[in-house]
Design a protein around this motif. Structure first.
Motif, PDB file in Angstrom:
ATOM      1  N   SER A  36       0.769  -1.296  -0.424  1.00 50.62           N
ATOM      2  CA  SER A  36       0.696  -0.232  -0.004  1.00 50.62           C
ATOM      3  C   SER A  36       1.268   1.613   0.162  1.00 50.62           C
ATOM      4  CB  SER A  36      -0.843   0.064   1.459  1.00 50.62           C
ATOM      5  OG  SER A  36      -1.707  -1.021   1.119  1.00 50.62           O
ATOM      6  N   ILE A  37       0.827   2.304  -1.087  1.00 54.13           N
ATOM      7  CA  ILE A  37       1.239   3.215  -1.023  1.00 54.13           C
ATOM      8  C   ILE A  37       0.771   4.367  -0.585  1.00 54.13           C
ATOM      9  CG2 ILE A  37       2.765   2.266  -2.427  1.00 54.13           C
ATOM     10  CD1 ILE A  37       1.952   3.648  -4.755  1.00 54.13           C
ATOM     11  N   GLU A  38       1.370   5.909  -0.494  1.00 50.49           N
ATOM     12  CA  GLU A  38       0.925   7.077  -0.660  1.00 50.49           C
ATOM     13  C   GLU A  38       1.369   7.841  -1.531  1.00 50.49           C
ATOM     14  OE1 GLU A  38      -1.005   7.873   3.941  1.00 50.49           O
ATOM     15  OE2 GLU A  38       1.184   7.522   4.217  1.00 50.49           O
ATOM     16  N   LYS A  39       1.299   8.747  -1.839  1.00 49.68           N
ATOM     17  CA  LYS A  39       1.666   9.552  -3.187  1.00 49.68           C
ATOM     18  C   LYS A  39       2.505  10.871  -2.140  1.00 49.68           C
ATOM     19  CE  LYS A  39       1.972  10.551  -7.886  1.00 49.68           C
ATOM     20  NZ  LYS A  39       0.387  10.887  -8.501  1.00 49.68           N
ATOM     21  N   LEU A  40       3.521  11.214  -2.378  1.00 51.21           N
ATOM     22  CA  LEU A  40       3.340  12.251  -1.158  1.00 51.21           C
ATOM     23  C   LEU A  40       3.141  13.465  -1.825  1.00 51.21           C
ATOM     24  CD1 LEU A  40       7.689  12.183  -1.246  1.00 51.21           C
ATOM     25  CD2 LEU A  40       6.520  11.637  -0.118  1.00 51.21           C
ATOM     26  N   LYS A  41       2.419  13.792  -2.868  1.00 52.09           N
ATOM     27  CA  LYS A  41       1.525  15.035  -2.697  1.00 52.09           C
ATOM     28  C   LYS A  41       0.638  14.358  -3.628  1.00 52.09           C
ATOM     29  CE  LYS A  41       5.254  18.472  -2.809  1.00 52.09           C
ATOM     30  NZ  LYS A  41       5.769  19.459  -3.695  1.00 52.09           N
ATOM     31  N   GLY A  42      -0.850  14.536  -3.463  1.00 49.53           N
ATOM     32  CA  GLY A  42      -1.847  13.993  -4.273  1.00 49.53           C
ATOM     33  C   GLY A  42      -2.596  12.914  -4.018  1.00 49.53           C
ATOM     34  N   PRO A  43      -3.858  12.728  -4.298  1.00 52.96           N
ATOM     35  CA  PRO A  43      -3.750  11.097  -4.222  1.00 52.96           C
ATOM     36  C   PRO A  43      -3.456  10.070  -5.163  1.00 52.96           C
ATOM     37  CG  PRO A  43      -5.713  12.140  -5.617  1.00 52.96           C
ATOM     38  CD  PRO A  43      -4.570  13.300  -5.706  1.00 52.96           C
ATOM     39  N   VAL A  44      -3.203   9.176  -4.871  1.00 51.21           N
ATOM     40  CA  VAL A  44      -2.669   8.183  -5.158  1.00 51.21           C
ATOM     41  C   VAL A  44      -3.800   7.116  -6.418  1.00 51.21           C
ATOM     42  CG1 VAL A  44      -2.143   5.793  -5.206  1.00 51.21           C
ATOM     43  CG2 VAL A  44      -0.916   6.781  -3.598  1.00 51.21           C
ATOM     44  N   ASP A  45      -3.247   7.074  -8.061  1.00 48.94           N
ATOM     45  CA  ASP A  45      -4.307   6.803  -8.730  1.00 48.94           C
ATOM     46  C   ASP A  45      -3.655   5.783  -9.510  1.00 48.94           C
ATOM     47  OD1 ASP A  45      -1.863   7.453 -10.837  1.00 48.94           O
ATOM     48  OD2 ASP A  45      -2.658   9.872 -11.238  1.00 48.94           O
ATOM     49  N   LEU A  46      -4.651   4.749 -10.671  1.00 45.77           N
ATOM     50  CA  LEU A  46      -4.283   3.956 -10.750  1.00 45.77           C
ATOM     51  C   LEU A  46      -2.556   4.128 -12.266  1.00 45.77           C
ATOM     52  CD1 LEU A  46      -5.496   1.102 -11.621  1.00 45.77           C
ATOM     53  CD2 LEU A  46      -6.394   1.472 -13.355  1.00 45.77           C
ATOM     54  N   ASP A  47      -2.406   4.809 -12.300  1.00 46.20           N
ATOM     55  CA  ASP A  47      -1.449   5.212 -13.024  1.00 46.20           C
ATOM     56  C   ASP A  47      -0.331   4.725 -12.548  1.00 46.20           C
ATOM     57  OD1 ASP A  47      -2.757   5.200 -15.519  1.00 46.20           O
ATOM     58  OD2 ASP A  47      -2.311   7.502 -16.022  1.00 46.20           O
ATOM     59  N   THR A  48      -0.338   5.439 -11.012  1.00 45.47           N
ATOM     60  CA  THR A  48       0.942   5.382  -9.506  1.00 45.47           C
ATOM     61  C   THR A  48       1.385   4.105  -9.151  1.00 45.47           C
ATOM     62  OG1 THR A  48       0.022   8.209  -9.491  1.00 45.47           O
ATOM     63  CG2 THR A  48       1.643   6.270  -7.923  1.00 45.47           C
ATOM     64  N   CYS A  49       0.277   3.414  -9.472  1.00 49.93           N
ATOM     65  CA  CYS A  49       0.266   2.207  -9.075  1.00 49.93           C
ATOM     66  C   CYS A  49       0.613   1.302 -10.085  1.00 49.93           C
ATOM     67  CB  CYS A  49      -1.200   1.480  -8.710  1.00 49.93           C
ATOM     68  SG  CYS A  49      -2.049   2.006  -6.863  1.00 49.93           S
ATOM     69  N   ALA A  50       0.680   1.801 -11.052  1.00 50.79           N
ATOM     70  CA  ALA A  50       0.372   0.429 -12.519  1.00 50.79           C
ATOM     71  C   ALA A  50       2.389   0.580 -12.802  1.00 50.79           C
ATOM     72  CB  ALA A  50       0.402   0.926 -13.537  1.00 50.79           C
ATOM     73  N   ILE A  51       2.966   1.562 -12.479  1.00 53.04           N
ATOM     74  CA  ILE A  51       4.340   2.298 -12.996  1.00 53.04           C
ATOM     75  C   ILE A  51       5.049   1.564 -11.175  1.00 53.04           C
ATOM     76  CG2 ILE A  51       6.196   4.015 -12.317  1.00 53.04           C
ATOM     77  CD1 ILE A  51       3.598   5.763 -14.239  1.00 53.04           C
ATOM     78  N   CYS A  52       4.316   1.981 -10.293  1.00 49.26           N
ATOM     79  CA  CYS A  52       5.416   1.758  -9.244  1.00 49.26           C
ATOM     80  C   CYS A  52       5.068  -0.293  -8.840  1.00 49.26           C
ATOM     81  CB  CYS A  52       4.406   2.413  -7.507  1.00 49.26           C
ATOM     82  SG  CYS A  52       4.795   3.567  -7.828  1.00 49.26           S
ATOM     83  N   SER A  53       4.468  -0.568  -9.576  1.00 49.54           N
ATOM     84  CA  SER A  53       3.825  -2.096  -9.555  1.00 49.54           C
ATOM     85  C   SER A  53       4.816  -3.094 -10.472  1.00 49.54           C
ATOM     86  CB  SER A  53       2.523  -2.543  -9.781  1.00 49.54           C
ATOM     87  OG  SER A  53       2.899  -3.682 -10.026  1.00 49.54           O
ATOM     88  N   ASP A  54       5.542  -2.167 -11.757  1.00 49.48           N
ATOM     89  CA  ASP A  54       6.358  -2.134 -12.855  1.00 49.48           C
ATOM     90  C   ASP A  54       7.456  -2.804 -12.162  1.00 49.48           C
ATOM     91  OD1 ASP A  54       3.809  -3.113 -14.140  1.00 49.48           O
ATOM     92  OD2 ASP A  54       4.189  -1.206 -15.342  1.00 49.48           O
ATOM     93  N   ALA A  55       8.012  -1.563 -11.564  1.00 50.51           N
ATOM     94  CA  ALA A  55       9.588  -1.300 -11.218  1.00 50.51           C
ATOM     95  C   ALA A  55       9.970  -1.688  -9.935  1.00 50.51           C
ATOM     96  CB  ALA A  55       9.516   0.604 -10.808  1.00 50.51           C
ATOM     97  N   ILE A  56       8.359  -2.365  -9.187  1.00 51.91           N
ATOM     98  CA  ILE A  56       8.782  -2.936  -7.797  1.00 51.91           C
ATOM     99  C   ILE A  56       8.903  -4.516  -8.380  1.00 51.91           C
ATOM    100  CG2 ILE A  56       7.454  -4.231  -6.044  1.00 51.91           C
ATOM    101  CD1 ILE A  56       6.821  -1.110  -5.634  1.00 51.91           C
ATOM    102  N   GLY A  57       7.949  -4.639  -9.350  1.00 50.75           N
ATOM    103  CA  GLY A  57       7.912  -6.400  -9.510  1.00 50.75           C
ATOM    104  C   GLY A  57       9.203  -7.083 -10.566  1.00 50.75           C
ATOM    105  N   THR A  58       9.501  -5.951 -11.438  1.00 45.85           N
ATOM    106  CA  THR A  58      11.002  -5.507 -12.103  1.00 45.85           C
ATOM    107  C   THR A  58      12.138  -6.467 -11.095  1.00 45.85           C
ATOM    108  OG1 THR A  58      10.104  -5.151 -14.298  1.00 45.85           O
ATOM    109  CG2 THR A  58      12.336  -4.704 -13.771  1.00 45.85           C
TER     110      THR A  58
END
Length: 152
Positions: A36-58
């Motif tokens: 579970s993640i929080e954005k430093l500024k603003g709400p977490v959106d689907l794109d943010t989750c996808a970008i972080c998921s790809d980077a963490i998965g790799t």
């Protein structure tokens, strides 16, 4: 789990996020690594989750972290979520929160308002009562629960 946190936190920081919670759910088939993640500024959106998921998965694949099949889920903790650590409370300063007190103070057993400040001993919440602005200082020892809230 400590290694995971150390690996994951820099990736989240690169993407303007921070770790809210890390769960390893072995009762799921296959096991589930929920981040579970929080954005430093603003709400977490689907794109943010996808970008972080790809980077963490790799990164996890490169480290060959787990030898069997598992699922990775990167998500928001939700608009209303409990603040359980000092870091989460500090990060919520300026946010709208709900606090429940163990023992009523000034005739108040719970309060909805803006988290003004927080330290190791207490928190201060600004709230409105019949159009009047008030502040209440709540000792941490008297805090049963604090969570982010949505203004309605």
């Amino acid at each position: 789990m400590d290694d995971l946190k150390q690996w994951i936190e820099p990736i989240l920081a690169e993407n303007g996020c921070r770790l809210y919670a890390l769960e390893w759910l072995t009762n799921e088939k296959p096991p589930l690594l929920r981040i579970s993640i929080e954005k430093l500024k603003g709400p977490v959106d689907l794109d943010t989750c996808a970008i972080c998921s790809d980077a963490i998965g790799t990164m996890l694949d490169e480290k060959d972290w787990y030898q069997a099949e598992y699922n990775l889920e990167v998500c928001s903790p939700g608009a209303e979520h409990e603040l359980t650590t000092d870091e989460q409370i500090q990060a919520a300063i300026g946010s709208y929160v709900y606090a429940k007190l163990k023992d009523p103070k000034q005739g108040v057993d719970h309060v909805l308002g803006d988290l003004v400040s927080a330290d190791t001993d207490s928190i201060v919440i600004a709230y409105n009562v019949k159009g009047r602005k008030k502040k209440i200082e709540i000792e941490r020892s008297n805090l049963a629960m604090i969570m982010t809230a949505v203004k309605v």
